[in-house]
Design a protein around this motif. Structure first.
Motif, mmCIF file in Angstrom:
data_model
loop_
_atom_site.group_PDB
_atom_site.id
_atom_site.type_symbol
_atom_site.label_atom_id
_atom_site.label_comp_id
_atom_site.label_asym_id
_atom_site.label_seq_id
_atom_site.Cartn_x
_atom_site.Cartn_y
_atom_site.Cartn_z
ATOM 1 N N LEU A 1 0.832 -1.198 0.000
ATOM 2 C CA LEU A 1 0.000 0.000 0.000
ATOM 3 C C LEU A 1 0.870 1.253 0.000
ATOM 4 N N GLY A 2 1.904 1.242 0.825
ATOM 5 C CA GLY A 2 2.788 2.391 0.913
ATOM 6 C C GLY A 2 3.474 2.690 -0.406
ATOM 7 N N ARG A 3 3.939 1.634 -1.087
ATOM 8 C CA ARG A 3 4.590 1.840 -2.394
ATOM 9 C C ARG A 3 3.621 2.433 -3.402
ATOM 10 N N ALA A 4 2.332 2.102 -3.243
ATOM 11 C CA ALA A 4 1.311 2.620 -4.163
ATOM 12 C C ALA A 4 0.884 4.042 -3.804
ATOM 13 N N GLY A 5 1.360 4.548 -2.667
ATOM 14 C CA GLY A 5 0.999 5.900 -2.262
ATOM 15 C C GLY A 5 -0.203 5.967 -1.345
ATOM 16 N N ILE A 6 -0.620 4.804 -0.832
ATOM 17 C CA ILE A 6 -1.774 4.749 0.078
ATOM 18 C C ILE A 6 -1.269 4.616 1.515
ATOM 19 N N ARG A 7 -1.569 5.621 2.314
ATOM 20 C CA ARG A 7 -1.046 5.650 3.692
ATOM 21 C C ARG A 7 -1.668 4.563 4.556
ATOM 22 N N ARG A 8 -2.952 4.321 4.365
ATOM 23 C CA ARG A 8 -3.649 3.328 5.191
ATOM 24 C C ARG A 8 -4.913 2.888 4.481
ATOM 25 N N ALA A 9 -5.306 1.631 4.668
ATOM 26 C CA ALA A 9 -6.535 1.111 4.066
ATOM 27 C C ALA A 9 -7.507 0.686 5.151
ATOM 28 N N TYR A 10 -8.774 0.912 4.873
ATOM 29 C CA TYR A 10 -9.844 0.615 5.826
ATOM 30 C C TYR A 10 -10.839 -0.347 5.161
ATOM 31 N N PRO A 11 -10.668 -1.661 5.362
ATOM 32 C CA PRO A 11 -11.627 -2.614 4.789
ATOM 33 C C PRO A 11 -12.895 -2.716 5.625
ATOM 34 N N LEU A 12 -14.004 -2.984 4.955
ATOM 35 C CA LEU A 12 -15.265 -3.189 5.656
ATOM 36 C C LEU A 12 -15.170 -4.362 6.624
ATOM 37 N N THR A 13 -14.329 -5.356 6.264
ATOM 38 C CA THR A 13 -14.235 -6.550 7.114
ATOM 39 C C THR A 13 -13.615 -6.253 8.475
ATOM 40 N N ASP A 14 -12.957 -5.097 8.631
ATOM 41 C CA ASP A 14 -12.480 -4.710 9.962
ATOM 42 C C ASP A 14 -13.639 -4.299 10.864
ATOM 43 N N ALA A 15 -14.673 -3.726 10.230
ATOM 44 C CA ALA A 15 -15.840 -3.285 10.999
ATOM 45 C C ALA A 15 -16.869 -4.399 11.158
ATOM 46 N N GLU A 16 -16.887 -5.310 10.173
ATOM 47 C CA GLU A 16 -17.859 -6.403 10.187
ATOM 48 C C GLU A 16 -17.190 -7.653 9.601
ATOM 49 N N PRO A 17 -16.759 -8.602 10.457
ATOM 50 C CA PRO A 17 -16.021 -9.778 9.975
ATOM 51 C C PRO A 17 -16.814 -10.689 9.038
ATOM 52 N N ASP A 18 -18.147 -10.644 9.094
ATOM 53 C CA ASP A 18 -18.984 -11.495 8.248
ATOM 54 C C ASP A 18 -18.989 -10.937 6.823
ATOM 55 N N VAL A 19 -18.316 -11.643 5.910
ATOM 56 C CA VAL A 19 -18.168 -11.151 4.529
ATOM 57 C C VAL A 19 -19.522 -11.008 3.842
#
Length: 372
Positions: A330-348
């Motif tokens: 992510l850092g190499r791509a220029g993205i400081r941090r990613a926020y996936p929905l699965t962090d907030a809700e583990p049920d895909v």
């Protein structure tokens, strides 16, 4: 704050992603100024992104990939048309569970291009991706005036499979307006037309092609390019090997034959959508798409947004349904941090079904991490 995210495929359009992110941010910072600029990389959703940026939506009846009539749209503003081949010839135009790898045609995409010309377009951005077809753009060329005939002088059947019967090609009837416009092929893939990295081998199986179908399509497209050396000259073979020729089942090849210049889809769309001026006033950029994975790094919208934002010295964070990239990538791509929905809700399954409300909660977290 600038929200420039692509769609979460199957859950949220790019416009809906921007709306949900904005709602979540404003729960934490009610008076926050947010500019929404939904983005796309040339595939499905490209016309919707252009319309959200102020283009006029134009609808026209064209042939779908199986020949049935469908209503497709393109976008127009001040002489620039954004045409999305998936609107006419995309997988979403096939009935559920139905594939037609040998017979699906891009004829309707040619009709869309012709409609853009009729509307007065002087520049056409042709976004390709998400196709149901592997016909090398033969259907599109036919709709624009080309003729592809078998040994008896009859038109060959539609689709890539029919090109095996091609004996002669006549390009003399191509719409002359095509030589008078700026024509841009916008795609996130740079595959050649045929061979191990060609359209049939790499993308055919996604469209229902069996191993035998892939072999037949590869041979038929190679034959197509060979026959086209008659009316088009040696450039026909050069275009077949060129980056982008294999895009969207080889429609990239047809576009190159028409004089299109190939550019990465997200680069083109950021220019067309006015990303640079939107970026000027933003301190933080939020981008994203349904899945942040290895494919993201190879020309997908979030990578393009992050590269442009980083070049301007802006911080970038990303939202996604699923995260499959380590922090260093992510850092190499220029993205400081990613926020996936699965962090907030583990049920895909719940993330997919309730993506909107969960994304708002994720955006609240971004606001707390970066804005308070």
């Amino acid at each position: 704050m600038l929200v420039a995210a692509d769609k979460f495929k199957g859950s949220l359009t790019a416009v809906e992603v921007a709306e949900r992110v904005t709602a979540g941010l404003r729960r934490v910072v009610p008076d926050l100024e947010v500019e929404a600029l939904p983005v796309a990389d040339g595939g499905d959703g490209t016309v919707a992104a252009a319309v959200a940026a102020g283009f006029e939506r134009r609808e026209v009846r064209v042939a779908g990939p199986l020949g049935d009539e469908v209503t497709a749209a393109f976008a127009l503003r001040e002489g620039t048309a954004v045409v999305e081949m998936a609107e006419a010839s995309g997988l979403q135009r096939l009935p559920a569970g139905v594939f037609a790898p040998l017979t699906a045609s891009t004829y309707g995409s040619g009709e869309l291009l012709r409609a853009a010309l009729d509307a007065g377009a002087r520049t056409i951005v042709f976004g390709v991706g998400g196709s149901a077809t592997t016909d090398g753009g033969a259907g599109m060329l036919s709709a624009l005036g080309a003729r592809f005939l078998d040994a008896d002088g009859e038109p060959v059947p539609p689709g890539g499979g029919g090109l095996a019967e091609l004996a002669t090609a006549d390009l003399s009837g191509l719409d002359p307006r095509l030589t008078e416009i700026a024509f841009i092929l916008a795609s996130d893939v740079d595959n050649p037309l045929t061979g191990p990295k060609g359209a049939p081998a790499v993308y055919g199986p996604q469209k229902g092609a069996s191993p035998d179908d892939v072999a037949a399509l590869d041979a038929a497209l190679a034959h197509f390019a060979e026959v086209l050396q008659g009316p088009a000259g040696p450039e026909a073979a050069e275009y077949a090997a060129a980056p982008g020729a294999g895009a969207a089942g080889g429609i990239g090849y047809g576009a190159l034959l028409l004089g299109a210049g190939f550019r990465p889809g997200i680069e083109v769309m950021l220019d067309v959508l006015g990303f640079a001026p939107a970026l000027d006033g933003a301190e933080l950029v939020i981008t994203g798409e349904g899945s942040l994975d290895e494919q993201t790094l190879h020309g997908k919208a979030p990578a393009g947004v992050a590269a442009a934002a980083r070049a301007a010295g802006k911080d970038v964070v990303a939202v996604c349904g699923r995260l499959a990239l380590p922090p260093e990538a992510l850092g190499r791509a220029g993205i400081r941090r990613a926020y996936p929905l699965t962090d907030a809700e583990p049920d895909v399954a719940k993330c997919i079904a309730e993506a909107g409300p969960i994304l708002e909660r994720v955006a609240e977290r971004i606001a707390k991490d970066f804005l308070t």
